[in-house]
Design a protein around this motif. Structure first.
Motif, PDB file in Angstrom:
ATOM      1  N   GLY A 191       0.809  -1.204   0.000  1.00 43.17           N
ATOM      2  CA  GLY A 191       0.000   0.000   0.000  1.00 43.17           C
ATOM      3  C   GLY A 191       0.845   1.259   0.000  1.00 43.17           C
ATOM      4  N   GLY A 192       0.330   2.308  -0.612  1.00 41.93           N
ATOM      5  CA  GLY A 192       1.035   3.590  -0.655  1.00 41.93           C
ATOM      6  C   GLY A 192       1.620   3.872  -2.028  1.00 41.93           C
ATOM      7  N   TRP A 193       2.299   5.001  -2.114  1.00 46.97           N
ATOM      8  CA  TRP A 193       2.945   5.435  -3.362  1.00 46.97           C
ATOM      9  C   TRP A 193       4.449   5.322  -3.203  1.00 46.97           C
ATOM     10  CZ3 TRP A 193      -0.328  10.523  -3.964  1.00 46.97           C
ATOM     11  CH2 TRP A 193      -1.591  10.182  -4.454  1.00 46.97           C
ATOM     12  N   GLU A 194       5.080   4.597  -4.105  1.00 45.90           N
ATOM     13  CA  GLU A 194       6.513   4.349  -4.013  1.00 45.90           C
ATOM     14  C   GLU A 194       7.316   5.597  -4.374  1.00 45.90           C
ATOM     15  OE1 GLU A 194       5.857   4.130  -8.314  1.00 45.90           O
ATOM     16  OE2 GLU A 194       4.738   3.605  -6.507  1.00 45.90           O
ATOM     17  N   ASN A 195       8.404   5.806  -3.655  1.00 43.59           N
ATOM     18  CA  ASN A 195       9.367   6.876  -3.969  1.00 43.59           C
ATOM     19  C   ASN A 195       8.690   8.237  -4.120  1.00 43.59           C
ATOM     20  OD1 ASN A 195      10.984   4.587  -4.222  1.00 43.59           O
ATOM     21  ND2 ASN A 195      10.989   4.637  -6.452  1.00 43.59           N
ATOM     22  N   PHE A 196       7.624   8.487  -3.330  1.00 44.73           N
ATOM     23  CA  PHE A 196       6.878   9.721  -3.541  1.00 44.73           C
ATOM     24  C   PHE A 196       7.706  10.944  -3.169  1.00 44.73           C
ATOM     25  CE2 PHE A 196       4.022  13.058  -1.943  1.00 44.73           C
ATOM     26  CZ  PHE A 196       3.249  13.268  -3.084  1.00 44.73           C
ATOM     27  N   TRP A 197       8.408  10.886  -2.046  1.00 43.79           N
ATOM     28  CA  TRP A 197       9.132  12.064  -1.591  1.00 43.79           C
ATOM     29  C   TRP A 197      10.479  12.214  -2.267  1.00 43.79           C
ATOM     30  CZ3 TRP A 197       6.093  15.264   0.824  1.00 43.79           C
ATOM     31  CH2 TRP A 197       5.018  14.770   1.542  1.00 43.79           C
ATOM     32  N   PHE A 204      18.367  10.817   0.598  1.00 40.66           N
ATOM     33  CA  PHE A 204      17.324  10.976   1.612  1.00 40.66           C
ATOM     34  C   PHE A 204      16.291   9.859   1.556  1.00 40.66           C
ATOM     35  CE2 PHE A 204      18.690  15.262   0.265  1.00 40.66           C
ATOM     36  CZ  PHE A 204      19.277  15.680   1.447  1.00 40.66           C
ATOM     37  N   TYR A 205      16.412   8.945   0.600  1.00 41.47           N
ATOM     38  CA  TYR A 205      15.412   7.890   0.429  1.00 41.47           C
ATOM     39  C   TYR A 205      15.395   6.958   1.641  1.00 41.47           C
ATOM     40  CZ  TYR A 205      13.035   3.777  -1.410  1.00 41.47           C
ATOM     41  OH  TYR A 205      12.183   2.721  -1.585  1.00 41.47           O
ATOM     42  N   GLY A 206      14.191   6.643   2.112  1.00 38.87           N
ATOM     43  CA  GLY A 206      14.027   5.688   3.192  1.00 38.87           C
ATOM     44  C   GLY A 206      14.258   6.244   4.585  1.00 38.87           C
TER      45      GLY A 206
END
Length: 446
Positions: A191-197, A204-206
């Protein structure tokens, strides 16, 4: 003449006749409505449409719009194994940060999809253990796929599609396995949107919010050319998967398209409205010509005007603004002319009695009377044109509408489509709230 001759005598026959008429109307109206609905049902081809409907595909697309999937793929021709988000090369895991539900042994893997669903990839063979059904085995060959079902499997379920060239299993909405002669692919949904931010490759990923907050305040720069906060903003806006920066620019273009078109229509519609109003223009021929101009402008739909201007001036926001301006000039001009015809002439005469010239009479005797109509209608059309600009943009005028259509061309970007739709709704709500606030300020004086 006696009063008896003046009174109409109502006989029982008259009463019975009226009762029968009402009874017939009570029956005929529902029958007519039912007949019309039956005709439209077949005339519009509703049965054929329902026969061609694919509700299962609609469910899949709805799932893709609120979830993402991680692909575990073995490319048989190159004999390599990849684990990637949405199958993207730029979002591929390496051997040091694989998900904990994937165990890799050289070029083979064991994938735990949860709740007892296990996929084993061994050379060119896939074994999918399905609770309550058994193990389905698919082996890729040079010509296609060989499939073996569990013993005593019985009738093939709907979620299992067997073809000589492809094996497709989807026992649940969030688990899917495909086998062809060139690859074995496992999809695991989350669930959710991958790599949105931030993009997968970003530093900054993760990271959690607290970690990002600490980095933003830290003096130790990750990139010597930028502060950490500005570096975050750049990574967010430049996200290649979500294109936040481009979407925000497209939204701004859509809003400017609506504002420019509406204001232009209001500025041209108001002077023309004086020429179309009976109490301001005595010439019948001039009034007739201006009114027919209004009919012409608003008689052609905004989308048609947009297509005309795209052919004339090419793609771009200007064509959308012109399409809005042309259509709304006709509509606003008609509304303003009707408001002018309904003004109170006593106020105009009162201003005239003070010795005011014609411009002053318009300024102090006419404009204050039509100002509430002018403001409310212009603000309403501005709010409505924000939605219309999105549709016009989809035809090629640019803005957020064009980006929306681009995301809908493939079946892979439905989460991006949902993102753009949500942003568009937010902008429309903000325009509605802003126009309501302006109406209260300008009309009610609050």
């Amino acid at each position: 003449m006696s009063t008896d001759t003046l009174e109409q005598v109502v006989t029982p026959q008259d009463v019975w006749s009226k009762v029968r008429q009402r009874a017939w109307m009570t029956v005929l109206v529902p029958v007519a409505v039912l007949a019309y609905l039956t005709y439209t049902w077949f005339a519009f081809g509703v049965p054929d449409l329902l026969a061609k409907a694919q509700p299962e595909r609609a469910v899949i697309l709805a799932t893709d719009s609120v979830a993402y999937k991680v692909h575990v793929t073995k490319l048989l021709r190159r004999d390599i194994l990849e684990v990637a988000i949405e199958g993207e090369r730029r979002a591929t895991y390496d051997d040091t940060n694989l998900p904990d539900w994937v165990e890799v042994d050289g070029k083979d893997a064991v994938v735990d999809l949860g709740d007892g669903y296990i996929v084993e990839i061994d050379d060119r063979t896939m074994r999918f253990t399905i609770p309550g059904y058994g193990t389905v085995i698919g082996t890729a060959t040079n010509t296609g796929v060989e499939t073996r079902l569990p013993e005593n499997a019985g009738e093939v379920p709907e979620w299992l599609k067997i073809d000589p060239k492809k094996l497709d299993l989807r026992p649940t909405l969030d688990r899917r396995v495909q086998v062809t002669r060139t690859k074995i692919e496992v999809h695991n949904y989350f669930g959710g949107w991958e790599n949105f931010w931030f993009p997968f490759s970003s530093e900054f990923y993760g990271k959690s919010f607290s970690q990002l907050y600490a980095l933003a305040l830290s003096a130790d720069r990750l990139n010597p050319d930028y502060s950490n906060l500005w570096y975050m903003v750049q990574d967010f806006l430049g996200n290649p998967d979500w294109q936040h920066g481009e979407i925000f620019i497209a939204l701004f273009e859509t809003i400017m398209m609506a504002v420019l078109g509406t204001i232009t229509a209001a500025l041209f519609g108001l002077p023309l409205a004086f020429l179309a109003a009976r109490n301001f223009t005595p010439s019948m021929f001039l009034r007739f010509g201006v009114r027919r101009l209004f009919d012409f402008l608003r008689g052609i739909d905004m989308l048609i005007w947009s297509l005309i201007f795209i052919r004339a001036f090419g793609l771009g926001p200007l064509t959308g603004a012109l399409a809005i301006a042309f259509t709304d000039t006709g509509t606003l001009g008609k509304l303003f002319s009707e408001a002018l015809e309904n003004i109170d002439n006593k106020q105009v005469e009162g201003v005239r009695a003070t010795g005011a010239n014609q411009i002053q009479r318009y300024r102090f005797g006419v404009i204050p009377q039509i100002l509430p109509v002018f403001v409310s209608q212009v603000l309403y059309f501005l709010e409505s044109n924000t939605r219309s600009a999105t549709v016009i943009g989809a035809l090629g005028a640019g803005g957020i509408g064009l980006m929306l259509v681009e995301t809908m061309k493939t079946s892979r970007d439905w989460e991006n489509t949902s993102y753009i739709i949500i942003l568009t709704i937010v902008v429309v709500i903000m325009m509605d709230q802003t126009s309501g606030w302006l109406r209260r300020k300008l009309i009610e004086g609050k």
